[in-house]
Design a protein around this motif. Structure first.
Motif, mmCIF file in Angstrom:
data_model
loop_
_atom_site.group_PDB
_atom_site.id
_atom_site.type_symbol
_atom_site.label_atom_id
_atom_site.label_comp_id
_atom_site.label_asym_id
_atom_site.label_seq_id
_atom_site.Cartn_x
_atom_site.Cartn_y
_atom_site.Cartn_z
ATOM 1 N N THR A 170 44.833 33.007 43.798
ATOM 2 C CA THR A 170 45.963 32.461 44.544
ATOM 3 C C THR A 170 47.237 32.468 43.707
ATOM 4 O O THR A 170 48.317 32.839 44.195
ATOM 5 C CB THR A 170 45.656 31.024 44.999
ATOM 6 N N PHE A 171 47.119 32.077 42.451
ATOM 7 C CA PHE A 171 48.280 32.091 41.555
ATOM 8 C C PHE A 171 48.873 33.490 41.457
ATOM 9 O O PHE A 171 50.091 33.672 41.559
ATOM 10 C CB PHE A 171 47.870 31.589 40.172
ATOM 11 N N LEU A 172 48.020 34.491 41.269
ATOM 12 C CA LEU A 172 48.510 35.866 41.149
ATOM 13 C C LEU A 172 49.112 36.358 42.459
ATOM 14 O O LEU A 172 50.132 37.058 42.448
ATOM 15 C CB LEU A 172 47.359 36.783 40.723
ATOM 16 N N ALA A 173 48.504 35.997 43.582
ATOM 17 C CA ALA A 173 49.016 36.444 44.875
ATOM 18 C C ALA A 173 50.398 35.861 45.153
ATOM 19 O O ALA A 173 51.307 36.567 45.611
ATOM 20 C CB ALA A 173 48.037 36.055 45.981
ATOM 21 N N VAL A 174 50.575 34.565 44.872
ATOM 22 C CA VAL A 174 51.878 33.936 45.095
ATOM 23 C C VAL A 174 52.922 34.542 44.169
ATOM 24 O O VAL A 174 54.051 34.851 44.576
ATOM 25 C CB VAL A 174 51.776 32.412 44.892
ATOM 26 N N GLN A 175 52.543 34.721 42.897
ATOM 27 C CA GLN A 175 53.493 35.301 41.949
ATOM 28 C C GLN A 175 53.865 36.726 42.341
ATOM 29 O O GLN A 175 55.031 37.123 42.261
ATOM 30 C CB GLN A 175 52.901 35.271 40.545
ATOM 31 N N HIS A 186 47.636 38.640 31.473
ATOM 32 C CA HIS A 186 46.570 37.831 30.874
ATOM 33 C C HIS A 186 45.791 37.066 31.943
ATOM 34 O O HIS A 186 44.566 36.925 31.844
ATOM 35 C CB HIS A 186 47.165 36.864 29.853
ATOM 36 N N VAL A 187 46.492 36.561 32.951
ATOM 37 C CA VAL A 187 45.796 35.879 34.045
ATOM 38 C C VAL A 187 44.904 36.871 34.794
ATOM 39 O O VAL A 187 43.767 36.543 35.166
ATOM 40 C CB VAL A 187 46.792 35.211 35.003
ATOM 41 N N THR A 188 45.410 38.084 35.004
ATOM 42 C CA THR A 188 44.604 39.111 35.677
ATOM 43 C C THR A 188 43.333 39.401 34.893
ATOM 44 O O THR A 188 42.238 39.515 35.470
ATOM 45 C CB THR A 188 45.426 40.397 35.849
ATOM 46 N N ALA A 189 43.460 39.527 33.570
ATOM 47 C CA ALA A 189 42.276 39.741 32.738
ATOM 48 C C ALA A 189 41.308 38.569 32.860
ATOM 49 O O ALA A 189 40.089 38.756 32.933
ATOM 50 C CB ALA A 189 42.696 39.938 31.283
ATOM 51 N N GLY A 190 41.860 37.348 32.893
ATOM 52 C CA GLY A 190 41.006 36.180 33.043
ATOM 53 C C GLY A 190 40.300 36.142 34.381
ATOM 54 O O GLY A 190 39.130 35.753 34.474
ATOM 55 N N VAL A 191 40.993 36.555 35.438
ATOM 56 C CA VAL A 191 40.385 36.583 36.772
ATOM 57 C C VAL A 191 39.253 37.606 36.820
ATOM 58 O O VAL A 191 38.184 37.342 37.404
ATOM 59 C CB VAL A 191 41.464 36.891 37.832
ATOM 60 N N ILE A 192 39.457 38.762 36.212
ATOM 61 C CA ILE A 192 38.395 39.777 36.173
ATOM 62 C C ILE A 192 37.188 39.246 35.407
ATOM 63 O O ILE A 192 36.026 39.417 35.827
ATOM 64 C CB ILE A 192 38.923 41.075 35.541
ATOM 65 N N TRP A 193 37.441 38.592 34.281
ATOM 66 C CA TRP A 193 36.361 38.004 33.500
ATOM 67 C C TRP A 193 35.640 36.930 34.321
ATOM 68 O O TRP A 193 34.403 36.869 34.351
ATOM 69 C CB TRP A 193 36.938 37.414 32.216
#
Length: 215
Positions: A125-130, A163-170
């Motif tokens: 959600t954070f990534l989508a809003v951003q 970095h958030v994207t990498a965390g979401v994948i992890w």
């Protein structure tokens, strides 16, 4: 037994497995290292990333404090209200990650899966809003090529977004394994390492939000 032939026992900490209604785990005592080699690697990675963000923030402050006008008059204003809400979303994911850790340390696999899924959903959600806000800003003329203002904004916020994207994948990988019943009090290292990294990206964001959006 002489000192030369004596065996040295590694430094370990006893950990008691919690009793779980989900998995029926027993309360026997196990031993585990105080810190694993994987956790040391994650901490070293975070230390290097902290130096990266420190350099980027330092460069931003130099440009910001030397500029007569910030933002420049022709540039669109950043979406502060929406970003406040998005900040709450990301920080809430740190809470659900903590709850997932507490659950897995008690071998409560069902709760572990639930809180990991909540953390993953909040991160997405954070990534989508951003991302939607970036599309709007680009449409209003704020691009990477829009001088120092646009360059520093996309570099700092984009680096954190990566970095958030990498965390979401992890997190997605961890959730997939959790769905198979992989984790319990005896095997929680992967969730712990993922949590440390996730705490890092959550902790960096309020600093960037205050500097880039509010300063």
């Amino acid at each position: 037994m002489t000192a030369s032939t004596a065996k040295i026992r590694p430094l370990v900490a006893p950990v008691r497995r919690g009793r779980s209604s989900d998995s029926g785990a027993s309360g026997d005592q196990i031993e585990r290292p105080f810190i694993s080699s994987g956790m040391i690697a994650i901490l070293m990675l975070i230390a290097s990333e902290m130096m990266l963000f420190s350099g980027l923030i330092g460069s931003f402050l130099i440009y910001r404090l030397s500029a007569p006008f910030w933002p420049p008059p022709a540039m669109p204003r950043l979406p502060i209200e929406v970003t406040w809400v998005n900040t709450f979303v990301l920080l809430s994911s740190a809470v659900t990650m903590t709850l997932a850790l507490l659950a897995v340390h008690k071998s409560r696999q069902r709760l572990t899966r639930r809180y990991l899924l909540a953390t993953l959903a909040l991160g997405v959600t954070f990534l989508a809003v951003q991302g939607s806000e970036w599309v709007r800003l680009v449409a209003h003329g704020l691009k990477l090529s829009s001088g120092t203002y646009g360059g520093t904004f996309y570099l700092l916020i984009g680096c954190h977004g990566a970095h958030v994207t990498a965390g979401v994948i992890w997190l997605a990988c961890v959730v997939g394994l959790a769905m198979r019943g992989r984790y319990n009090a005896r095997n929680a290292h992967a969730i712990e390492m993922c949590a440390v990294y996730w705490y890092f990206v959550c902790a960096v964001w309020p600093v960037l939000f205050g500097l880039v959006y509010l300063m």
